[in-house]
Design an enzyme around this catalytic site. Structure first.
Site, PDB file in Angstrom:
ATOM      1  N   GLU A  37      10.900  70.605 -29.978  1.00 16.22           N
ATOM      2  CA  GLU A  37      10.419  70.650 -28.605  1.00 16.22           C
ATOM      3  C   GLU A  37      11.507  71.292 -27.749  1.00 16.22           C
ATOM      4  O   GLU A  37      12.584  70.715 -27.575  1.00 16.22           O
ATOM      5  CB  GLU A  37      10.113  69.242 -28.095  1.00 16.22           C
ATOM      6  CG  GLU A  37       9.645  69.226 -26.649  1.00 16.22           C
ATOM      7  CD  GLU A  37       9.453  67.816 -26.091  1.00 16.22           C
ATOM      8  OE1 GLU A  37       8.691  67.677 -25.129  1.00 16.22           O
ATOM      9  OE2 GLU A  37      10.068  66.869 -26.637  1.00 16.22           O
ATOM     10  N   GLU A  93       6.236  56.393 -23.642  1.00 19.70           N
ATOM     11  CA  GLU A  93       5.637  57.722 -23.477  1.00 19.70           C
ATOM     12  C   GLU A  93       6.723  58.718 -23.803  1.00 19.70           C
ATOM     13  O   GLU A  93       7.666  58.900 -23.032  1.00 19.70           O
ATOM     14  CB  GLU A  93       5.105  57.882 -22.044  1.00 19.70           C
ATOM     15  CG  GLU A  93       4.095  59.011 -21.902  1.00 19.70           C
ATOM     16  CD  GLU A  93       4.757  60.354 -21.630  1.00 19.70           C
ATOM     17  OE1 GLU A  93       4.890  61.129 -22.618  1.00 19.70           O
ATOM     18  OE2 GLU A  93       5.135  60.628 -20.494  1.00 19.70           O
ATOM     19  N   LYS A 138      14.599  51.898 -12.845  1.00 18.36           N
ATOM     20  CA  LYS A 138      15.871  52.526 -13.227  1.00 18.36           C
ATOM     21  C   LYS A 138      15.638  54.022 -13.387  1.00 18.36           C
ATOM     22  O   LYS A 138      15.053  54.477 -14.363  1.00 18.36           O
ATOM     23  CB  LYS A 138      16.405  51.966 -14.537  1.00 18.36           C
ATOM     24  CG  LYS A 138      17.836  52.463 -14.830  1.00 18.36           C
ATOM     25  CD  LYS A 138      18.171  52.511 -16.299  1.00 18.36           C
ATOM     26  CE  LYS A 138      17.735  53.772 -16.980  1.00 18.36           C
ATOM     27  NZ  LYS A 138      18.489  54.992 -16.554  1.00 18.36           N
ATOM     28  N   CYS A 191       6.737  66.932 -20.868  1.00 19.83           N
ATOM     29  CA  CYS A 191       6.466  66.436 -22.222  1.00 19.83           C
ATOM     30  C   CYS A 191       5.160  66.997 -22.767  1.00 19.83           C
ATOM     31  O   CYS A 191       5.046  67.272 -23.957  1.00 19.83           O
ATOM     32  CB  CYS A 191       6.441  64.905 -22.231  1.00 19.83           C
ATOM     33  SG  CYS A 191       5.263  64.166 -21.080  1.00 19.83           S
TER      34      CYS A 191
END
Length: 478
Positions: free
Chosen positions: A380, A249, A176, A283
Protein backbone atom coordinates in the site's frame (compact mmCIF):
# COMPACT_ATOMS: atom_id res chain seq x y z
CA UNK A 1 -2.54 29.08 12.40
CA UNK A 2 -5.69 30.53 10.90
CA UNK A 3 -8.06 33.45 11.15
CA UNK A 4 -9.29 34.65 14.51
CA UNK A 5 -12.60 33.13 15.55
CA UNK A 6 -14.81 32.64 18.54
CA UNK A 7 -13.07 29.37 19.32
CA UNK A 8 -9.55 30.61 18.71
CA UNK A 9 -6.95 28.62 16.79
CA UNK A 10 -3.69 29.81 18.32
CA UNK A 11 -3.39 27.82 21.56
CA UNK A 12 -3.93 24.09 21.88
CA UNK A 13 -4.60 22.29 25.14
CA UNK A 14 -5.77 18.94 26.44
CA UNK A 15 -9.36 18.66 27.59
CA UNK A 16 -9.72 16.79 30.91
CA UNK A 17 -12.96 16.86 32.85
CA UNK A 18 -14.14 20.00 31.09
CA UNK A 19 -10.92 21.92 31.74
CA UNK A 20 -8.23 23.05 29.32
CA UNK A 21 -4.80 21.89 30.47
CA UNK A 22 -1.22 22.11 29.31
CA UNK A 23 1.60 19.84 30.45
CA UNK A 24 5.12 20.36 31.74
CA UNK A 25 6.53 18.97 28.52
CA UNK A 26 5.19 20.09 25.13
CA UNK A 27 5.97 19.30 21.52
CA UNK A 28 4.87 20.57 18.14
CA UNK A 29 3.69 19.26 14.82
CA UNK A 30 5.02 20.49 11.48
CA UNK A 31 3.31 22.04 8.49
CA UNK A 32 4.26 19.46 5.84
CA UNK A 33 4.14 22.00 3.01
CA UNK A 34 6.78 24.23 4.58
CA UNK A 35 8.39 22.15 7.37
CA UNK A 36 7.69 25.10 9.66
CA UNK A 37 6.65 24.21 13.22
CA UNK A 38 3.04 24.50 14.24
CA UNK A 39 2.21 25.73 17.79
CA UNK A 40 3.12 23.67 20.86
CA UNK A 41 0.75 20.97 22.09
CA UNK A 42 0.70 19.07 25.39
CA UNK A 43 2.33 15.70 25.91
CA UNK A 44 -0.04 13.77 28.15
CA UNK A 45 1.32 11.52 30.88
CA UNK A 46 -0.08 8.33 32.38
CA UNK A 47 -1.31 10.45 35.29
CA UNK A 48 -3.23 12.69 32.87
CA UNK A 49 -4.82 9.59 31.37
CA UNK A 50 -5.76 8.21 34.78
CA UNK A 51 -7.52 11.48 35.65
CA UNK A 52 -9.33 11.50 32.32
CA UNK A 53 -10.54 7.93 32.78
CA UNK A 54 -11.82 8.66 36.30
CA UNK A 55 -13.65 11.73 34.99
CA UNK A 56 -15.16 9.69 32.16
CA UNK A 57 -16.22 6.86 34.47
CA UNK A 58 -17.93 9.39 36.75
CA UNK A 59 -19.63 11.15 33.84
CA UNK A 60 -20.79 7.84 32.37
CA UNK A 61 -22.99 7.10 35.36
CA UNK A 62 -25.18 10.08 34.45
CA UNK A 63 -24.66 10.40 30.71
CA UNK A 64 -25.69 6.80 30.06
CA UNK A 65 -29.05 7.55 31.72
CA UNK A 66 -29.75 10.69 29.70
CA UNK A 67 -32.58 9.94 27.23
CA UNK A 68 -31.33 9.41 23.71
CA UNK A 69 -33.44 12.34 22.47
CA UNK A 70 -31.49 14.68 24.75
CA UNK A 71 -28.16 13.20 23.71
CA UNK A 72 -29.19 13.67 20.09
CA UNK A 73 -30.21 17.30 20.69
CA UNK A 74 -26.83 18.05 22.27
CA UNK A 75 -25.02 16.48 19.32
CA UNK A 76 -27.08 18.48 16.83
CA UNK A 77 -26.16 21.70 18.66
CA UNK A 78 -22.50 20.63 18.62
CA UNK A 79 -22.74 20.04 14.86
CA UNK A 80 -24.09 23.56 14.38
CA UNK A 81 -21.21 24.95 16.44
CA UNK A 82 -18.70 23.06 14.29
CA UNK A 83 -20.37 24.39 11.16
CA UNK A 84 -20.06 27.93 12.52
CA UNK A 85 -16.31 27.37 12.97
CA UNK A 86 -15.72 25.55 9.70
CA UNK A 87 -13.45 28.22 8.20
CA UNK A 88 -11.10 28.08 11.17
CA UNK A 89 -11.08 24.26 11.17
CA UNK A 90 -10.51 24.16 7.41
CA UNK A 91 -7.45 26.42 7.57
CA UNK A 92 -6.11 24.56 10.60
CA UNK A 93 -6.58 21.20 8.89
CA UNK A 94 -4.63 22.29 5.82
CA UNK A 95 -1.80 23.70 7.93
CA UNK A 96 -1.43 20.57 10.05
CA UNK A 97 -2.30 17.85 7.55
CA UNK A 98 -1.29 19.38 4.21
CA UNK A 99 -4.39 18.60 2.15
CA UNK A 100 -5.60 21.42 -0.12
CA UNK A 101 -8.16 23.85 1.27
CA UNK A 102 -10.95 22.49 -0.94
CA UNK A 103 -10.37 18.96 0.33
CA UNK A 104 -10.04 20.20 3.92
CA UNK A 105 -13.32 22.12 3.62
CA UNK A 106 -15.01 18.97 2.32
CA UNK A 107 -13.74 17.00 5.32
CA UNK A 108 -15.01 19.57 7.83
CA UNK A 109 -18.38 19.85 6.08
CA UNK A 110 -18.63 16.06 6.00
CA UNK A 111 -17.93 15.97 9.74
CA UNK A 112 -20.94 18.21 10.36
CA UNK A 113 -23.04 15.88 8.23
CA UNK A 114 -21.66 12.82 10.04
CA UNK A 115 -22.66 14.17 13.44
CA UNK A 116 -26.23 14.76 12.32
CA UNK A 117 -26.43 11.54 10.33
CA UNK A 118 -25.05 9.26 13.03
CA UNK A 119 -26.99 10.98 15.80
CA UNK A 120 -30.21 10.48 13.84
CA UNK A 121 -29.87 6.69 13.75
CA UNK A 122 -32.00 4.52 16.00
CA UNK A 123 -30.61 1.52 17.85
CA UNK A 124 -33.04 -1.35 17.52
CA UNK A 125 -34.83 -2.89 20.47
CA UNK A 126 -36.16 -6.17 19.14
CA UNK A 127 -38.91 -8.33 20.60
CA UNK A 128 -37.64 -11.84 19.97
CA UNK A 129 -40.66 -13.58 21.49
CA UNK A 130 -43.92 -12.58 23.11
CA UNK A 131 -46.44 -15.03 24.48
CA UNK A 132 -49.00 -14.98 27.25
CA UNK A 133 -46.28 -16.29 29.54
CA UNK A 134 -43.26 -14.16 28.68
CA UNK A 135 -41.59 -11.47 26.56
CA UNK A 136 -37.96 -11.63 25.38
CA UNK A 137 -36.27 -8.44 24.18
CA UNK A 138 -32.81 -7.77 22.77
CA UNK A 139 -31.50 -4.26 23.44
CA UNK A 140 -28.14 -2.51 23.26
CA UNK A 141 -26.59 -0.80 26.27
CA UNK A 142 -23.45 1.41 26.38
CA UNK A 143 -20.08 -0.02 27.29
CA UNK A 144 -18.67 2.82 29.41
CA UNK A 145 -15.49 4.70 28.57
CA UNK A 146 -14.37 4.54 24.95
CA UNK A 147 -11.08 5.70 23.46
CA UNK A 148 -10.67 6.91 19.90
CA UNK A 149 -7.22 6.52 18.35
CA UNK A 150 -7.37 8.78 15.30
CA UNK A 151 -4.96 8.75 12.31
CA UNK A 152 -3.30 11.67 10.57
CA UNK A 153 -4.93 11.42 7.15
CA UNK A 154 -8.51 12.40 8.14
CA UNK A 155 -8.14 13.79 11.67
CA UNK A 156 -11.47 15.66 11.73
CA UNK A 157 -13.93 13.27 10.09
CA UNK A 158 -12.58 10.13 11.74
CA UNK A 159 -12.52 11.72 15.20
CA UNK A 160 -16.10 12.92 14.72
CA UNK A 161 -17.33 9.52 13.56
CA UNK A 162 -16.01 7.90 16.71
CA UNK A 163 -17.12 10.72 19.02
CA UNK A 164 -20.70 10.79 17.73
CA UNK A 165 -21.13 7.02 17.72
CA UNK A 166 -19.90 6.82 21.30
CA UNK A 167 -21.98 9.69 22.64
CA UNK A 168 -25.31 8.96 21.01
CA UNK A 169 -25.18 5.42 22.43
CA UNK A 170 -24.51 6.74 25.96
CA UNK A 171 -20.75 6.29 26.26
CA UNK A 172 -18.04 8.78 27.17
CA UNK A 173 -14.98 9.18 24.96
CA UNK A 174 -11.30 10.10 25.18
CA UNK A 175 -9.80 11.17 21.85
CA UNK A 176 -6.15 10.54 21.12
CA UNK A 177 -5.08 12.23 17.89
CA UNK A 178 -2.01 11.26 15.92
CA UNK A 179 1.13 13.07 17.13
CA UNK A 180 1.46 14.29 13.53
CA UNK A 181 -1.97 15.98 13.51
CA UNK A 182 -3.07 16.84 17.07
CA UNK A 183 -4.50 20.31 16.46
CA UNK A 184 -8.00 19.84 15.05
CA UNK A 185 -8.84 17.03 17.48
CA UNK A 186 -7.94 19.18 20.50
CA UNK A 187 -10.16 21.94 19.14
CA UNK A 188 -13.02 19.51 18.51
CA UNK A 189 -12.89 18.51 22.18
CA UNK A 190 -12.64 22.13 23.30
CA UNK A 191 -15.61 23.01 21.11
CA UNK A 192 -17.60 20.24 22.82
CA UNK A 193 -17.19 21.62 26.37
CA UNK A 194 -20.39 23.74 26.47
CA UNK A 195 -22.57 21.01 24.97
CA UNK A 196 -21.87 17.96 27.14
CA UNK A 197 -21.34 17.29 30.86
CA UNK A 198 -17.77 17.34 32.13
CA UNK A 199 -15.89 14.15 31.37
CA UNK A 200 -18.12 13.07 28.45
CA UNK A 201 -15.73 14.36 25.76
CA UNK A 202 -12.03 14.59 26.50
CA UNK A 203 -8.88 14.75 24.37
CA UNK A 204 -5.25 14.00 25.13
CA UNK A 205 -2.36 14.96 22.89
CA UNK A 206 0.65 12.76 23.44
CA UNK A 207 3.52 10.86 21.94
CA UNK A 208 3.72 7.29 20.66
CA UNK A 209 3.53 5.78 24.16
CA UNK A 210 0.03 7.17 24.78
CA UNK A 211 -1.68 4.63 22.50
CA UNK A 212 -0.43 1.59 24.44
CA UNK A 213 -1.42 3.30 27.71
CA UNK A 214 -4.98 3.59 26.37
CA UNK A 215 -5.20 0.02 25.14
CA UNK A 216 -3.83 -1.32 28.45
CA UNK A 217 -5.94 0.85 30.77
CA UNK A 218 -8.45 -1.27 32.73
CA UNK A 219 -10.95 1.59 32.95
CA UNK A 220 -11.38 1.84 29.18
CA UNK A 221 -13.90 -0.62 27.79
CA UNK A 222 -13.71 0.14 24.07
CA UNK A 223 -10.97 1.09 21.63
CA UNK A 224 -11.79 2.41 18.18
CA UNK A 225 -8.59 2.45 16.15
CA UNK A 226 -7.98 3.64 12.61
CA UNK A 227 -4.48 3.17 11.27
CA UNK A 228 -2.07 0.68 9.78
CA UNK A 229 -2.57 -3.08 9.82
CA UNK A 230 0.73 -3.56 11.62
CA UNK A 231 -0.27 -1.25 14.49
CA UNK A 232 -3.83 -2.58 14.48
CA UNK A 233 -2.58 -6.06 15.29
CA UNK A 234 -0.73 -4.65 18.30
CA UNK A 235 -3.86 -2.78 19.41
CA UNK A 236 -5.98 -5.91 19.16
CA UNK A 237 -3.47 -7.97 21.11
CA UNK A 238 -3.25 -5.34 23.84
CA UNK A 239 -7.04 -5.06 24.11
CA UNK A 240 -7.27 -8.81 24.64
CA UNK A 241 -5.54 -8.53 28.02
CA UNK A 242 -8.53 -6.71 29.53
CA UNK A 243 -11.10 -8.11 27.05
CA UNK A 244 -11.80 -4.65 25.69
CA UNK A 245 -14.13 -4.29 22.76
CA UNK A 246 -12.17 -3.03 19.78
CA UNK A 247 -12.96 -1.88 16.29
CA UNK A 248 -10.02 -1.88 13.90
CA UNK A 249 -10.17 0.03 10.62
CA UNK A 250 -6.87 -0.76 8.95
CA UNK A 251 -4.95 -0.48 5.72
CA UNK A 252 -6.07 -1.40 2.24
CA UNK A 253 -4.73 -1.97 -1.25
CA UNK A 254 -7.95 -1.30 -3.13
CA UNK A 255 -8.30 -2.61 -6.69
CA UNK A 256 -10.36 -1.00 -9.44
CA UNK A 257 -11.36 -3.17 -12.40
CA UNK A 258 -11.96 -1.23 -15.62
CA UNK A 259 -13.91 -3.19 -18.24
CA UNK A 260 -13.53 -2.90 -22.00
CA UNK A 261 -16.85 -1.13 -22.58
CA UNK A 262 -16.34 1.97 -20.41
CA UNK A 263 -16.62 5.49 -21.72
CA UNK A 264 -12.95 6.30 -21.22
CA UNK A 265 -13.37 10.06 -21.43
CA UNK A 266 -15.92 9.95 -18.61
CA UNK A 267 -14.16 7.39 -16.42
CA UNK A 268 -10.61 8.78 -16.51
CA UNK A 269 -11.31 12.05 -14.64
CA UNK A 270 -13.40 10.28 -12.01
CA UNK A 271 -10.96 7.48 -11.46
CA UNK A 272 -7.95 9.79 -11.60
CA UNK A 273 -9.30 11.91 -8.76
CA UNK A 274 -10.24 8.86 -6.70
CA UNK A 275 -6.73 7.43 -7.05
CA UNK A 276 -4.96 10.60 -6.01
CA UNK A 277 -7.17 12.49 -3.53
CA UNK A 278 -5.17 13.55 -0.47
CA UNK A 279 -2.02 12.44 -2.34
CA UNK A 280 -3.23 8.84 -2.15
CA UNK A 281 -3.12 9.03 1.66
CA UNK A 282 -6.53 7.39 2.08
CA UNK A 283 -6.97 3.83 3.31
CA UNK A 284 -9.69 3.19 0.72
CA UNK A 285 -8.29 5.14 -2.20
CA UNK A 286 -7.78 3.17 -5.40
CA UNK A 287 -4.29 1.66 -5.17
CA UNK A 288 -4.28 -0.74 -8.17
CA UNK A 289 -6.07 -0.20 -11.49
CA UNK A 290 -6.71 -3.24 -13.69
CA UNK A 291 -7.63 -2.12 -17.22
CA UNK A 292 -8.87 -4.49 -19.91
CA UNK A 293 -6.12 -5.07 -22.46
CA UNK A 294 -8.27 -3.92 -25.38
CA UNK A 295 -8.53 -0.37 -24.00
CA UNK A 296 -5.35 -0.27 -21.91
CA UNK A 297 -3.20 2.02 -24.05
CA UNK A 298 -5.91 4.62 -24.63
CA UNK A 299 -6.89 4.57 -20.97
CA UNK A 300 -3.27 4.88 -19.84
CA UNK A 301 -2.48 7.81 -22.10
CA UNK A 302 -5.61 9.75 -21.16
CA UNK A 303 -5.08 9.07 -17.44
CA UNK A 304 -1.52 10.38 -17.67
CA UNK A 305 -2.70 13.52 -19.47
CA UNK A 306 -5.37 14.10 -16.84
CA UNK A 307 -3.05 13.62 -13.85
CA UNK A 308 -0.47 15.95 -15.43
CA UNK A 309 -3.13 18.69 -15.41
CA UNK A 310 -3.60 18.54 -11.61
CA UNK A 311 -1.62 21.30 -9.82
CA UNK A 312 0.95 20.47 -7.14
CA UNK A 313 1.80 22.82 -4.28
CA UNK A 314 1.02 24.19 -0.84
CA UNK A 315 -2.53 23.32 0.15
CA UNK A 316 -3.12 26.95 1.09
CA UNK A 317 -2.71 27.97 -2.57
CA UNK A 318 -5.92 28.20 -4.55
CA UNK A 319 -6.36 25.41 -7.07
CA UNK A 320 -3.84 22.98 -5.57
CA UNK A 321 -4.81 19.32 -5.97
CA UNK A 322 -1.62 17.57 -4.84
CA UNK A 323 -0.45 18.86 -1.47
CA UNK A 324 2.51 17.41 0.43
CA UNK A 325 2.89 14.00 2.01
CA UNK A 326 1.86 14.55 5.61
CA UNK A 327 5.04 13.66 7.49
CA UNK A 328 8.68 12.81 7.04
CA UNK A 329 8.23 9.13 7.93
CA UNK A 330 5.58 8.62 5.26
CA UNK A 331 7.62 10.70 2.81
CA UNK A 332 10.61 8.42 3.35
CA UNK A 333 8.45 5.35 2.70
CA UNK A 334 7.12 6.89 -0.50
CA UNK A 335 10.62 7.82 -1.64
CA UNK A 336 11.79 4.26 -0.99
CA UNK A 337 8.89 2.87 -3.03
CA UNK A 338 9.72 5.24 -5.90
CA UNK A 339 13.30 4.00 -5.79
CA UNK A 340 12.02 0.41 -6.01
CA UNK A 341 10.26 1.27 -9.27
CA UNK A 342 13.64 2.17 -10.72
CA UNK A 343 15.61 -0.67 -9.08
CA UNK A 344 13.09 -3.26 -10.28
CA UNK A 345 13.36 -1.90 -13.83
CA UNK A 346 9.70 -1.02 -14.13
CA UNK A 347 8.36 1.17 -16.91
CA UNK A 348 6.61 4.40 -15.95
CA UNK A 349 3.90 6.12 -17.96
CA UNK A 350 4.29 9.15 -15.69
CA UNK A 351 7.53 9.47 -13.77
CA UNK A 352 7.26 11.44 -10.58
CA UNK A 353 9.97 12.65 -8.26
CA UNK A 354 10.28 13.23 -4.52
CA UNK A 355 11.48 16.64 -3.34
CA UNK A 356 11.60 17.86 0.24
CA UNK A 357 13.47 21.14 -0.07
CA UNK A 358 10.46 23.16 1.09
CA UNK A 359 7.96 20.49 2.09
CA UNK A 360 7.36 16.75 1.70
CA UNK A 361 6.28 16.71 -1.93
CA UNK A 362 5.95 13.59 -4.06
CA UNK A 363 4.95 14.17 -7.67
CA UNK A 364 2.50 11.61 -9.07
CA UNK A 365 3.83 8.44 -10.66
CA UNK A 366 1.94 5.97 -12.85
CA UNK A 367 3.69 2.63 -13.36
CA UNK A 368 2.98 0.99 -16.71
CA UNK A 369 1.85 -2.64 -16.37
CA UNK A 370 4.29 -3.88 -13.71
CA UNK A 371 4.38 -7.57 -12.72
CA UNK A 372 2.04 -8.65 -9.93
CA UNK A 373 4.94 -9.29 -7.55
CA UNK A 374 6.38 -5.76 -7.88
CA UNK A 375 6.46 -3.83 -4.61
CA UNK A 376 4.33 -1.07 -6.11
CA UNK A 377 1.55 -3.63 -6.65
CA UNK A 378 1.92 -5.63 -3.44
CA UNK A 379 2.40 -2.76 -0.98
CA UNK A 380 0.00 0.00 0.00
CA UNK A 381 1.87 3.13 -1.15
CA UNK A 382 -0.10 5.80 0.79
CA UNK A 383 1.39 8.24 -1.70
CA UNK A 384 0.58 9.33 -5.29
CA UNK A 385 2.17 6.22 -6.82
CA UNK A 386 -0.18 4.08 -8.91
CA UNK A 387 0.31 0.82 -10.80
CA UNK A 388 -1.76 0.39 -13.98
CA UNK A 389 -2.17 -3.27 -14.98
CA UNK A 390 -3.61 -5.14 -17.98
CA UNK A 391 -6.18 -7.92 -17.70
CA UNK A 392 -7.87 -10.22 -20.23
CA UNK A 393 -10.32 -12.65 -18.55
CA UNK A 394 -12.74 -12.18 -15.67
CA UNK A 395 -11.42 -15.16 -13.71
CA UNK A 396 -7.88 -13.85 -14.02
CA UNK A 397 -8.65 -10.32 -12.90
CA UNK A 398 -10.77 -11.40 -9.94
CA UNK A 399 -7.98 -13.68 -8.74
CA UNK A 400 -5.45 -10.87 -9.06
CA UNK A 401 -7.69 -8.25 -7.49
CA UNK A 402 -8.35 -10.48 -4.49
CA UNK A 403 -4.68 -11.37 -4.03
CA UNK A 404 -2.95 -10.16 -0.91
CA UNK A 405 -3.81 -10.01 2.78
CA UNK A 406 -6.04 -6.91 2.77
CA UNK A 407 -9.64 -6.37 1.68
CA UNK A 408 -10.89 -2.89 2.44
CA UNK A 409 -12.60 -1.69 -0.75
CA UNK A 410 -12.81 -2.44 -4.44
CA UNK A 411 -14.64 -1.21 -7.50
CA UNK A 412 -15.76 -2.28 -10.96
CA UNK A 413 -16.22 0.15 -13.84
CA UNK A 414 -18.50 -0.92 -16.69
CA UNK A 415 -21.51 0.21 -18.71
CA UNK A 416 -22.85 -3.36 -18.50
CA UNK A 417 -24.34 -3.26 -15.00
CA UNK A 418 -25.11 -6.99 -14.92
CA UNK A 419 -21.48 -7.79 -15.68
CA UNK A 420 -20.28 -5.18 -13.19
CA UNK A 421 -22.53 -6.57 -10.49
CA UNK A 422 -21.32 -10.11 -11.20
CA UNK A 423 -17.70 -9.05 -10.84
CA UNK A 424 -18.32 -6.80 -7.85
CA UNK A 425 -19.95 -9.58 -5.84
CA UNK A 426 -16.76 -11.62 -6.14
CA UNK A 427 -14.47 -8.98 -4.66
CA UNK A 428 -13.38 -9.95 -1.13
CA UNK A 429 -13.67 -6.48 0.36
CA UNK A 430 -15.73 -4.72 3.00
CA UNK A 431 -17.06 -2.13 0.53
CA UNK A 432 -17.70 -2.70 -3.15
CA UNK A 433 -18.58 0.06 -5.59
CA UNK A 434 -19.76 0.03 -9.19
CA UNK A 435 -18.74 3.01 -11.38
CA UNK A 436 -17.38 4.90 -8.40
CA UNK A 437 -15.08 4.37 -5.42
CA UNK A 438 -14.74 5.85 -1.95
CA UNK A 439 -18.44 6.68 -1.57
CA UNK A 440 -19.34 6.73 2.12
CA UNK A 441 -22.27 7.90 4.21
CA UNK A 442 -22.93 8.13 7.96
CA UNK A 443 -25.83 5.64 7.84
CA UNK A 444 -23.77 3.05 5.92
CA UNK A 445 -21.42 0.68 7.82
CA UNK A 446 -17.78 0.75 6.80
CA UNK A 447 -15.12 -1.82 7.57
CA UNK A 448 -12.66 -4.23 6.01
CA UNK A 449 -12.22 -7.93 5.34
CA UNK A 450 -9.12 -10.00 6.03
CA UNK A 451 -6.29 -7.85 7.44
CA UNK A 452 -8.10 -4.60 6.64
CA UNK A 453 -9.93 -4.62 9.93
CA UNK A 454 -12.24 -6.02 12.54
CA UNK A 455 -15.83 -4.82 12.89
CA UNK A 456 -17.34 -1.72 11.32
CA UNK A 457 -17.67 2.00 11.96
CA UNK A 458 -20.75 4.08 11.15
CA UNK A 459 -24.31 3.00 10.49
CA UNK A 460 -26.45 1.16 13.00
CA UNK A 461 -23.90 -1.67 13.09
CA UNK A 462 -21.23 0.87 13.97
CA UNK A 463 -23.36 2.15 16.86
CA UNK A 464 -23.80 -1.41 18.12
CA UNK A 465 -20.00 -1.67 18.32
CA UNK A 466 -20.14 0.82 21.22
CA UNK A 467 -22.67 -1.34 23.07
CA UNK A 468 -23.20 -4.63 24.77
CA UNK A 469 -26.08 -6.74 23.56
CA UNK A 470 -28.44 -7.31 26.47
CA UNK A 471 -31.27 -9.82 26.51
CA UNK A 472 -34.24 -9.07 28.75
CA UNK A 473 -36.48 -12.01 29.79
CA UNK A 474 -39.76 -10.77 31.19
CA UNK A 475 -42.08 -13.37 32.73
CA UNK A 476 -45.54 -11.93 33.09
CA UNK A 477 -47.07 -14.21 35.70
CA UNK A 478 -45.46 -14.40 39.14
Amino acid sequence: MGPASRLGFTTFLNVINGDLESTAHTRNGVNPATKEPNPPVPVATSSDLDRAVVAAETAFQRWSQVPVEERRTALFAYADALNAEKEGFTNLLTREQGKPLAQAAFEVESAVMWIKGLASLELPETVLEETAERKIVQRFVPLGVAAAIVPWNFPVLLAIGKLTSALVTGNCIIIKPSPFTPYCALKLAELAIPFFPKGVVQALSGEDNLGPLLTQHPGIRKISFTGSTETGKLVGASCANTLKHCTLELGGNDPAIVCDNVDIDQVVPKLGVLCFLNCGQICMAIKRVYVHESVYEEFRDKLVAFVKSLPIGDGMDSGTFFGPIQNQLQYSKAKDLLESVASEGLKTALKGTATDLAGYFVHPTIVDNPPDDARVVVEEPFAPILPLLKWSTEEEVITRANAGPTGLGGSVWSRDLDRAHRLARRLCTGSVWVNTHFSVAPHVPFGGHKESGLGVEWGVEGLKAYCNSQTLWLYKNV
